[in-house]
Scaffold this motif. Structure first.
Motif, PDB file in Angstrom:
ATOM      1  N   PRO A  50       0.800  -1.101  -0.218  1.00  0.00           N
ATOM      2  CA  PRO A  50      -0.082   0.150  -0.044  1.00  0.00           C
ATOM      3  C   PRO A  50       0.795   1.156  -0.189  1.00  0.00           C
ATOM      4  O   PRO A  50       0.314   2.513  -0.631  1.00  0.00           O
ATOM      5  CB  PRO A  50      -0.839  -0.227   1.271  1.00  0.00           C
ATOM      6  CG  PRO A  50      -0.028  -1.032   2.181  1.00  0.00           C
ATOM      7  CD  PRO A  50       0.660  -1.973   1.195  1.00  0.00           C
ATOM      8  N   MET A  51       2.051   1.290   0.660  1.00  0.00           N
ATOM      9  CA  MET A  51       2.841   2.518   0.567  1.00  0.00           C
ATOM     10  C   MET A  51       3.306   2.864  -0.769  1.00  0.00           C
ATOM     11  O   MET A  51       3.290   3.966  -1.010  1.00  0.00           O
ATOM     12  CB  MET A  51       3.864   2.354   1.715  1.00  0.00           C
ATOM     13  CG  MET A  51       5.004   3.486   1.655  1.00  0.00           C
ATOM     14  SD  MET A  51       6.604   3.043   2.641  1.00  0.00           S
ATOM     15  CE  MET A  51       7.277   2.141   1.316  1.00  0.00           C
ATOM     16  N   THR A  52       3.646   1.769  -1.310  1.00  0.00           N
ATOM     17  CA  THR A  52       4.389   1.861  -2.619  1.00  0.00           C
ATOM     18  C   THR A  52       3.187   2.178  -3.577  1.00  0.00           C
ATOM     19  O   THR A  52       3.517   3.310  -4.369  1.00  0.00           O
ATOM     20  CB  THR A  52       4.643   0.433  -3.229  1.00  0.00           C
ATOM     21  OG1 THR A  52       6.106  -0.086  -2.456  1.00  0.00           O
ATOM     22  CG2 THR A  52       5.465   0.584  -4.460  1.00  0.00           C
ATOM     23  N   LEU A  53       2.043   1.715  -3.744  1.00  0.00           N
ATOM     24  CA  LEU A  53       1.028   2.277  -4.526  1.00  0.00           C
ATOM     25  C   LEU A  53       0.546   3.668  -4.101  1.00  0.00           C
ATOM     26  O   LEU A  53       0.475   4.664  -4.967  1.00  0.00           O
ATOM     27  CB  LEU A  53      -0.190   1.401  -4.210  1.00  0.00           C
ATOM     28  CG  LEU A  53       0.059   0.037  -4.750  1.00  0.00           C
ATOM     29  CD1 LEU A  53      -1.315  -0.592  -4.528  1.00  0.00           C
ATOM     30  CD2 LEU A  53       0.424  -0.072  -6.537  1.00  0.00           C
ATOM     31  N   ALA A  54       0.733   4.195  -2.881  1.00  0.00           N
ATOM     32  CA  ALA A  54       0.527   5.599  -2.611  1.00  0.00           C
ATOM     33  C   ALA A  54       1.594   6.576  -2.998  1.00  0.00           C
ATOM     34  O   ALA A  54       1.335   7.524  -3.384  1.00  0.00           O
ATOM     35  CB  ALA A  54       0.343   5.766  -0.858  1.00  0.00           C
ATOM     36  N   ALA A  55       2.838   5.988  -2.801  1.00  0.00           N
ATOM     37  CA  ALA A  55       3.957   6.757  -3.339  1.00  0.00           C
ATOM     38  C   ALA A  55       3.875   6.984  -5.008  1.00  0.00           C
ATOM     39  O   ALA A  55       4.137   8.023  -5.574  1.00  0.00           O
ATOM     40  CB  ALA A  55       5.229   6.099  -2.938  1.00  0.00           C
ATOM     41  N   VAL A  56       3.482   5.969  -5.580  1.00  0.00           N
ATOM     42  CA  VAL A  56       3.391   6.237  -7.245  1.00  0.00           C
ATOM     43  C   VAL A  56       2.269   7.173  -7.523  1.00  0.00           C
ATOM     44  O   VAL A  56       2.811   7.871  -8.282  1.00  0.00           O
ATOM     45  CB  VAL A  56       3.179   4.799  -7.769  1.00  0.00           C
ATOM     46  CG1 VAL A  56       2.405   4.936  -9.327  1.00  0.00           C
ATOM     47  CG2 VAL A  56       4.324   3.698  -7.617  1.00  0.00           C
ATOM     48  N   CYS A  57       1.121   7.065  -6.756  1.00  0.00           N
ATOM     49  CA  CYS A  57      -0.040   8.086  -6.922  1.00  0.00           C
ATOM     50  C   CYS A  57       0.386   9.597  -6.800  1.00  0.00           C
ATOM     51  O   CYS A  57       0.123  10.470  -7.475  1.00  0.00           O
ATOM     52  CB  CYS A  57      -1.212   7.677  -6.079  1.00  0.00           C
ATOM     53  SG  CYS A  57      -1.986   5.885  -6.546  1.00  0.00           S
ATOM     54  N   LEU A  58       1.092   9.381  -5.533  1.00  0.00           N
ATOM     55  CA  LEU A  58       1.715  11.003  -5.070  1.00  0.00           C
ATOM     56  C   LEU A  58       2.631  11.424  -6.177  1.00  0.00           C
ATOM     57  O   LEU A  58       2.371  12.675  -6.426  1.00  0.00           O
ATOM     58  CB  LEU A  58       2.084  10.861  -3.739  1.00  0.00           C
ATOM     59  CG  LEU A  58       2.829  12.224  -3.401  1.00  0.00           C
ATOM     60  CD1 LEU A  58       1.824  13.241  -3.167  1.00  0.00           C
ATOM     61  CD2 LEU A  58       3.436  11.986  -1.838  1.00  0.00           C
ATOM     62  N   THR A  59       3.515  10.699  -6.580  1.00  0.00           N
ATOM     63  CA  THR A  59       4.597  11.242  -7.768  1.00  0.00           C
ATOM     64  C   THR A  59       3.852  11.330  -8.916  1.00  0.00           C
ATOM     65  O   THR A  59       4.215  12.445  -9.671  1.00  0.00           O
ATOM     66  CB  THR A  59       5.677  10.186  -7.837  1.00  0.00           C
ATOM     67  OG1 THR A  59       6.158   9.778  -6.754  1.00  0.00           O
ATOM     68  CG2 THR A  59       6.625  10.657  -8.931  1.00  0.00           C
ATOM     69  N   ALA A  60       2.836  10.671  -9.476  1.00  0.00           N
ATOM     70  CA  ALA A  60       2.130  11.060 -10.565  1.00  0.00           C
ATOM     71  C   ALA A  60       1.241  12.269 -10.406  1.00  0.00           C
ATOM     72  O   ALA A  60       1.233  13.048 -11.246  1.00  0.00           O
ATOM     73  CB  ALA A  60       1.224   9.938 -10.943  1.00  0.00           C
ATOM     74  N   LEU A  61       0.764  12.563  -9.076  1.00  0.00           N
ATOM     75  CA  LEU A  61      -0.086  13.788  -9.114  1.00  0.00           C
ATOM     76  C   LEU A  61       0.964  14.818  -8.907  1.00  0.00           C
ATOM     77  O   LEU A  61       0.636  16.063  -9.571  1.00  0.00           O
ATOM     78  CB  LEU A  61      -0.736  13.642  -7.590  1.00  0.00           C
ATOM     79  CG  LEU A  61      -1.596  14.724  -7.242  1.00  0.00           C
ATOM     80  CD1 LEU A  61      -2.652  15.334  -8.211  1.00  0.00           C
ATOM     81  CD2 LEU A  61      -2.035  14.707  -5.741  1.00  0.00           C
TER      82      LEU A  61
END
Length: 239
Positions: free
Chosen positions: A32-43
């Motif tokens: 879950p942390m990795t997915l959140a990091a990917v979404c934050l970076t894309a945002l």
């Protein structure tokens, strides 16, 4: 079985087994942390490429060596997820998804995030020291680097990759990661390359601290139970 296959099996089997078992058991819930990091970076990438959002991202996540130290430290946590404008964003997203995901599974969320920030902070602080030393020193930097925007996950990725390889006894891979970073500095002697070396030094210091605190507490092959300086959280899964 060929020599290369035997080497690959010995080098990566514990790591691959750990990651595979976690993904099979929990799928995307394992990272879950990795997915959140990917979404934050894309945002952040989307926002900083808009006329209305560029300055906002600079204000909250752009670190430069000539910024006041307190401001740089305040921006450092978010700077890890701000992609460099001169590099393709898919590279940063792929790095985070792969390396952060493996680290989250193998080390646990809190420890992986801690190591990522230690590696990033080591690079940020090194930039200030390097500029003070100046270009005349082998580890120095030119004064012009003080205005270079220092963002992105690369230092964290290098640190996490090295730490995970060391924890799972993939020593040849760890040595290869370190060697590639040295070659990067030789070929392209810039701020980013030297910050990667600083990240490696920080991770080696963490491993040395772990060894001092837990002598003889080496990791068994196939186990994902974190050791060393940790948060005490249980690993996501055991193989």
């Amino acid at each position: 079985m060929s020599t290369l296959a035997r080497f690959a099996r010995a080098e990566w089997r514990p790591l691959v087994s750990t990651v595979r078992d976690a993904l099979v058991a929990r799928r995307w819930r394992a990272v879950p942390m990795t997915l959140a990091a990917v979404c934050l970076t894309a945002l952040l990438q989307y926002v900083q490429n808009r006329s209305w959002g560029y300055q906002f991202v600079q204000n909250v996540g752009a670190v430069r060596a000539d910024d006041p130290l307190w401001l740089a430290l305040l921006r450092t946590p978010l700077s890890l997820f701000v992609p460099a404008l001169d590099l393709p964003v898919w590279g940063a997203l792929a790095q985070i998804l792969l390396v952060f995901g493996i680290a989250e599974i193998c080390l646990g969320r809190r420890r992986a995030l801690l190591i990522a920030y230690v590696a990033t902070l080591a690079g940020t602080l090194y930039a200030r020291v390097g500029i003070e030393l100046g270009p005349g020193s082998p580890v120095g930097l030119p004064a012009s680097d003080a205005r270079v925007v220092d963002t992105g996950p690369s230092a964290a990725v290098v640190g996490l990759a090295l730490y995970v390889c060391w924890r799972h006894r993939a020593y040849c891979t760890a040595a290869l990661v370190a060697a590639l970073m040295v070659v990067e500095v030789i070929v392209k002697n810039n701020l980013a390359g030297k910050e990667h070396i600083a990240a490696i030094a920080a991770v080696l210091a963490l491993r040395a601290l772990s060894a001092l605190r837990h002598p003889g507490g080496g990791k068994r092959s196939g186990s994902v139970c974190p050791d060393g300086f940790g948060s005490g959280e249980k690993p996501p899964i055991q193989s």
